[in-house]
Design a protein around this motif. Structure first.
Motif, short mmCIF file in Angstrom:
data_model
loop_
_atom_site.label_atom_id
_atom_site.label_comp_id
_atom_site.label_asym_id
_atom_site.label_seq_id
_atom_site.Cartn_x
_atom_site.Cartn_y
_atom_site.Cartn_z
N LYS A 64 0.83 -1.21 0.00
CA LYS A 64 0.00 0.00 0.00
C LYS A 64 0.86 1.26 0.00
N ARG A 65 2.06 1.16 0.56
CA ARG A 65 2.95 2.32 0.64
C ARG A 65 3.30 2.86 -0.74
N LEU A 66 3.20 2.02 -1.77
CA LEU A 66 3.57 2.43 -3.13
C LEU A 66 2.53 3.33 -3.79
N ASP A 67 1.30 3.30 -3.28
CA ASP A 67 0.24 4.15 -3.84
C ASP A 67 0.29 5.50 -3.12
N ASN A 68 0.84 6.48 -3.80
CA ASN A 68 1.03 7.79 -3.19
C ASN A 68 -0.28 8.52 -2.90
N ASN A 69 -1.37 8.10 -3.54
CA ASN A 69 -2.65 8.76 -3.35
C ASN A 69 -3.44 8.21 -2.17
N LEU A 70 -3.07 7.04 -1.68
CA LEU A 70 -3.78 6.43 -0.56
C LEU A 70 -3.31 7.03 0.77
N LYS A 71 -4.25 7.23 1.65
CA LYS A 71 -3.92 7.66 3.00
C LYS A 71 -3.67 6.42 3.84
N LEU A 72 -2.65 6.47 4.64
CA LEU A 72 -2.33 5.35 5.53
C LEU A 72 -2.97 5.60 6.89
N SER A 73 -3.51 4.55 7.49
CA SER A 73 -4.07 4.68 8.83
C SER A 73 -2.93 4.85 9.83
N ASP A 74 -3.27 5.23 11.06
CA ASP A 74 -2.25 5.36 12.11
C ASP A 74 -1.55 4.03 12.36
N GLU A 75 -2.31 2.95 12.33
CA GLU A 75 -1.73 1.62 12.54
C GLU A 75 -0.75 1.27 11.41
N GLU A 76 -1.13 1.57 10.17
CA GLU A 76 -0.25 1.30 9.03
C GLU A 76 1.00 2.15 9.09
N LYS A 77 0.84 3.41 9.48
CA LYS A 77 2.00 4.29 9.63
C LYS A 77 2.95 3.76 10.71
N PHE A 78 2.37 3.27 11.80
CA PHE A 78 3.18 2.73 12.89
C PHE A 78 3.99 1.53 12.43
N VAL A 79 3.34 0.61 11.73
CA VAL A 79 4.02 -0.60 11.26
C VAL A 79 5.15 -0.25 10.30
N LEU A 80 4.89 0.67 9.37
CA LEU A 80 5.93 1.09 8.44
C LEU A 80 7.04 1.85 9.16
N ASP A 81 6.66 2.65 10.15
CA ASP A 81 7.65 3.37 10.94
C ASP A 81 8.64 2.41 11.59
N VAL A 82 8.13 1.35 12.19
CA VAL A 82 9.00 0.37 12.83
C VAL A 82 9.89 -0.31 11.80
N PHE A 83 9.32 -0.71 10.68
CA PHE A 83 10.07 -1.38 9.62
C PHE A 83 11.18 -0.47 9.09
N TRP A 84 10.82 0.76 8.76
CA TRP A 84 11.81 1.70 8.22
C TRP A 84 12.85 2.08 9.27
N ARG A 85 12.41 2.24 10.51
CA ARG A 85 13.34 2.60 11.59
C ARG A 85 14.40 1.50 11.76
N LEU A 86 13.97 0.24 11.70
CA LEU A 86 14.92 -0.87 11.79
C LEU A 86 15.91 -0.84 10.62
N GLN A 122 8.09 11.39 3.30
CA GLN A 122 7.50 12.11 4.43
C GLN A 122 8.06 11.58 5.74
N TRP A 123 8.13 10.25 5.86
CA TRP A 123 8.69 9.64 7.07
C TRP A 123 10.15 10.04 7.25
N TYR A 124 10.90 10.08 6.16
CA TYR A 124 12.31 10.45 6.22
C TYR A 124 12.47 11.85 6.81
N LEU A 125 11.63 12.79 6.37
CA LEU A 125 11.72 14.15 6.91
C LEU A 125 11.42 14.19 8.41
N GLU A 126 10.45 13.37 8.83
CA GLU A 126 10.02 13.39 10.23
C GLU A 126 10.90 12.55 11.14
N GLN A 127 11.44 11.41 10.66
CA GLN A 127 12.15 10.47 11.51
C GLN A 127 13.52 10.03 10.99
#
Length: 164
Positions: A64-86, A122-127
């Motif tokens: 889902k992250r590949l579709d730039n037009n889709l909004k991610l839920s807070d849960e989806e953002k959290f899961v991707l945040d953990v994955f990207w942070r690792l 967006q995540w890169y700018l924030e985290q």
């Protein structure tokens, strides 16, 4: 030549041989450490990718992250945040430990694995930028090696430079 001189010569030669042997052993240990670091880094990366492949729910979020037009839920953002942070933390640690002799191409390739959409920008700018900035210390104004590479990836995807 006296017996004392012969003993000193033999002791000197033995000392040189011992020093040479220790030097060879040190080189071998360094190679072993580098090999161990390489395998450990690969293992961590493979384990992270296995999570994408093996977990159907995460796989959906990851795609889902590949579709730039889709909004991610807070849960989806959290899961991707953990994955990207690792991923970013591992790259930062690899760089700090001298992985791949700090070859820029290695780190570009490793960043390409995840740096492929606007959501990560967006995540890169924030985290993520902060994670890469930790390698140079929080007080320094200089851009780190990894920030430089990631900033370029950001520019490729977003079509603009990061405004600091």
């Amino acid at each position: 030549m006296t017996l004392l001189e012969i003993a000193q010569l033999i002791t000197s030669i033995a000392t040189l041989l011992l020093a040479f042997t220790l030097l060879l052993q040190l080189r071998t240990n360094h190679k072993d450490s580098d090999i161990e670091l390489t395998y450990r880094s690969l293992e961590l990366g493979f384990n992270r990718i296995d999570k994408v492949v093996d977990n159907k729910d995460f796989r959906k979020i990851y795609m889902k992250r590949l579709d730039n037009n889709l909004k991610l839920s807070d849960e989806e953002k959290f899961v991707l945040d953990v994955f990207w942070r690792l991923h970013f933390s591992q790259l930062s640690t690899d760089y700090r430990l001298g992985r791949a002799k700090r070859d820029k191409r290695y780190y570009e390739l490793a960043l390409n694995i995840v740096f492929d959409n606007k959501h990560i920008c967006q995540w890169y700018l924030e985290q993520g930028r902060f994670i890469f900035g930790m390698q140079i210390g929080l007080r320094k104004k200089k851009i780190s090696f990894l920030q430089e590479i990631a900033d370029e990836k950001y520019k490729e995807i977003m079509g603009k430079e990061i405004e600091l």
